[in-house]
Scaffold this motif. Structure first.
Motif, mmCIF file in Angstrom:
data_model
loop_
_atom_site.group_PDB
_atom_site.id
_atom_site.type_symbol
_atom_site.label_atom_id
_atom_site.label_comp_id
_atom_site.label_asym_id
_atom_site.label_seq_id
_atom_site.Cartn_x
_atom_site.Cartn_y
_atom_site.Cartn_z
ATOM 1 N N LYS A 128 0.830 -1.199 0.000
ATOM 2 C CA LYS A 128 0.000 0.000 0.000
ATOM 3 C C LYS A 128 0.867 1.253 0.000
ATOM 4 C CE LYS A 128 -3.821 -2.132 2.439
ATOM 5 N NZ LYS A 128 -4.655 -2.126 3.629
ATOM 6 N N LEU A 129 0.418 2.255 -0.723
ATOM 7 C CA LEU A 129 1.128 3.529 -0.714
ATOM 8 C C LEU A 129 0.818 4.265 0.588
ATOM 9 C CD1 LEU A 129 0.511 4.649 -4.391
ATOM 10 C CD2 LEU A 129 2.610 3.730 -3.408
ATOM 11 N N PRO A 130 1.763 5.052 1.110
ATOM 12 C CA PRO A 130 1.515 5.778 2.358
ATOM 13 C C PRO A 130 0.432 6.838 2.185
ATOM 14 C CG PRO A 130 3.699 6.266 1.496
ATOM 15 C CD PRO A 130 3.084 5.257 0.593
ATOM 16 N N ARG A 131 -0.278 7.088 3.260
ATOM 17 C CA ARG A 131 -1.300 8.140 3.260
ATOM 18 C C ARG A 131 -0.690 9.422 3.795
ATOM 19 N NH1 ARG A 131 -5.685 4.460 6.187
ATOM 20 N NH2 ARG A 131 -6.005 3.003 4.493
ATOM 21 N N SER A 132 -1.362 10.526 3.545
ATOM 22 C CA SER A 132 -0.838 11.820 3.998
ATOM 23 C C SER A 132 -0.818 11.913 5.520
ATOM 24 C CB SER A 132 -1.658 12.958 3.401
ATOM 25 O OG SER A 132 -3.002 12.863 3.827
ATOM 26 N N THR A 133 -1.603 11.095 6.222
ATOM 27 C CA THR A 133 -1.596 11.126 7.684
ATOM 28 C C THR A 133 -0.357 10.445 8.257
ATOM 29 O OG1 THR A 133 -2.906 9.102 7.751
ATOM 30 C CG2 THR A 133 -4.109 11.187 7.868
ATOM 31 N N VAL A 134 0.318 9.649 7.438
ATOM 32 C CA VAL A 134 1.501 8.939 7.907
ATOM 33 C C VAL A 134 2.705 9.877 7.965
ATOM 34 C CG1 VAL A 134 3.101 7.051 7.413
ATOM 35 C CG2 VAL A 134 0.661 6.748 7.025
ATOM 36 N N MET A 135 2.835 10.735 6.946
ATOM 37 C CA MET A 135 3.969 11.651 6.872
ATOM 38 C C MET A 135 3.464 13.054 6.574
ATOM 39 S SD MET A 135 6.939 9.380 4.895
ATOM 40 C CE MET A 135 6.859 10.382 3.495
ATOM 41 N N GLY A 136 4.072 14.012 7.241
ATOM 42 C CA GLY A 136 3.737 15.405 6.986
ATOM 43 C C GLY A 136 4.510 15.938 5.793
ATOM 44 N N ALA A 137 4.296 17.202 5.475
ATOM 45 C CA ALA A 137 4.940 17.828 4.318
ATOM 46 C C ALA A 137 6.468 17.808 4.452
ATOM 47 C CB ALA A 137 4.434 19.254 4.147
ATOM 48 N N LYS A 138 6.987 18.072 5.658
ATOM 49 C CA LYS A 138 8.445 18.080 5.857
ATOM 50 C C LYS A 138 9.036 16.692 5.610
ATOM 51 C CE LYS A 138 12.090 19.002 9.157
ATOM 52 N NZ LYS A 138 12.450 19.214 10.529
ATOM 53 N N GLU A 139 8.370 15.663 6.118
ATOM 54 C CA GLU A 139 8.854 14.301 5.925
ATOM 55 C C GLU A 139 8.828 13.912 4.452
ATOM 56 O OE1 GLU A 139 6.552 15.041 8.275
ATOM 57 O OE2 GLU A 139 7.690 14.707 10.116
ATOM 58 N N TRP A 140 7.777 14.336 3.719
ATOM 59 C CA TRP A 140 7.703 14.040 2.291
ATOM 60 C C TRP A 140 8.827 14.742 1.530
ATOM 61 C CZ3 TRP A 140 5.858 10.280 -0.384
ATOM 62 C CH2 TRP A 140 4.738 9.592 0.061
ATOM 63 N N ARG A 141 9.113 16.001 1.869
ATOM 64 C CA ARG A 141 10.201 16.724 1.202
ATOM 65 C C ARG A 141 11.539 16.033 1.457
ATOM 66 N NH1 ARG A 141 7.263 21.274 2.948
ATOM 67 N NH2 ARG A 141 8.619 21.521 4.733
ATOM 68 N N THR A 142 11.758 15.620 2.699
ATOM 69 C CA THR A 142 12.998 14.925 3.040
ATOM 70 C C THR A 142 13.088 13.598 2.286
ATOM 71 O OG1 THR A 142 12.969 15.929 5.230
ATOM 72 C CG2 THR A 142 14.367 13.993 4.954
ATOM 73 N N THR A 143 11.985 12.866 2.224
ATOM 74 C CA THR A 143 11.958 11.587 1.513
ATOM 75 C C THR A 143 12.215 11.790 0.024
ATOM 76 O OG1 THR A 143 10.431 10.655 3.135
ATOM 77 C CG2 THR A 143 10.541 9.555 0.992
ATOM 78 N N LEU A 144 11.615 12.808 -0.558
ATOM 79 C CA LEU A 144 11.833 13.083 -1.979
ATOM 80 C C LEU A 144 13.283 13.464 -2.258
ATOM 81 C CD1 LEU A 144 8.548 14.981 -2.883
ATOM 82 C CD2 LEU A 144 9.224 12.690 -3.610
ATOM 83 N N LEU A 145 13.874 14.282 -1.386
ATOM 84 C CA LEU A 145 15.281 14.648 -1.553
ATOM 85 C C LEU A 145 16.178 13.419 -1.429
ATOM 86 C CD1 LEU A 145 17.530 16.733 -1.901
ATOM 87 C CD2 LEU A 145 17.466 17.083 0.579
ATOM 88 N N ALA A 146 15.922 12.590 -0.425
ATOM 89 C CA ALA A 146 16.708 11.365 -0.238
ATOM 90 C C ALA A 146 16.578 10.452 -1.454
ATOM 91 C CB ALA A 146 16.259 10.630 1.024
ATOM 92 N N THR A 147 15.367 10.341 -1.985
ATOM 93 C CA THR A 147 15.143 9.507 -3.160
ATOM 94 C C THR A 147 15.899 10.048 -4.360
ATOM 95 O OG1 THR A 147 12.967 8.885 -2.325
ATOM 96 C CG2 THR A 147 13.367 8.535 -4.671
#
Length: 163
Positions: free
Chosen positions: A78-97
């Protein structure tokens, strides 16, 4: 140790086996890239690499959603939901990716093409040396004396390759 990685006890043999398997596949991939890249550029090699990986991930996801394989009931598919990660966590994950999945492999393939294979793969193996200072900068984790000593020994070993 094993406690953080999911294994039991101080030492996780399955984790060691997985790490050694990764090393073997990584070395084989580096060797094949070095010896058979032909006229392909680093960017073209990575396009093939990540294009095929994307197709494989899509197939795994589609198969995981079939009733025969649990119909998507498994959490990993399953893909993560927006409640799992906030905007900051998504930005960090995208940068890491971006760094780990695109830029680092592109640079590594370029180094394989331009350097002797032994030197390129050895330099690539020094990646863990960057963890203590990065952890210090990002999380404020103190750098232990053992990490410094290990880093110096690793650098000395790589330096010997240039002699």
């Amino acid at each position: 140790g094993g406690a953080k990685g999911g294994g039991k006890g101080l030492f996780d043999w399955v984790g060691v086996l997985l790490a050694c398997s990764h090393l073997a596949f990584d070395a084989a991939g580096a060797f094949l890239t070095k010896t058979s890249h032909g006229d392909l550029s680093s960017m073209q090699i990575n396009f093939v690499r990540f294009g095929s990986a994307s197709v494989m991930l899509l197939l795994v996801k589609l198969l995981a959603d079939l009733p025969l394989f649990g119909g998507g009931a498994r959490q990993w598919s399953k893909l993560p939901r927006s409640t799992v990660m906030g905007a900051k966590e998504w930005r960090t994950t995208l940068l890491a990716t971006l760094l780990v999945t695109n830029i680092a492999p592109w640079l590594f393939v370029m180094s394989i093409i331009r350097l002797p294979l032994s030197l390129a793969t050895t330099l690539n193996s020094l990646g863990p040396l960057f963890e203590p200072p990065l952890s210090r900068i990002v999380k404020g984790t103190p750098i232990k004396a053992g990490a410094v000593a290990g880093g110096l020994l690793a650098c000395a070993g790589v330096s010997a390759l240039t002699l």
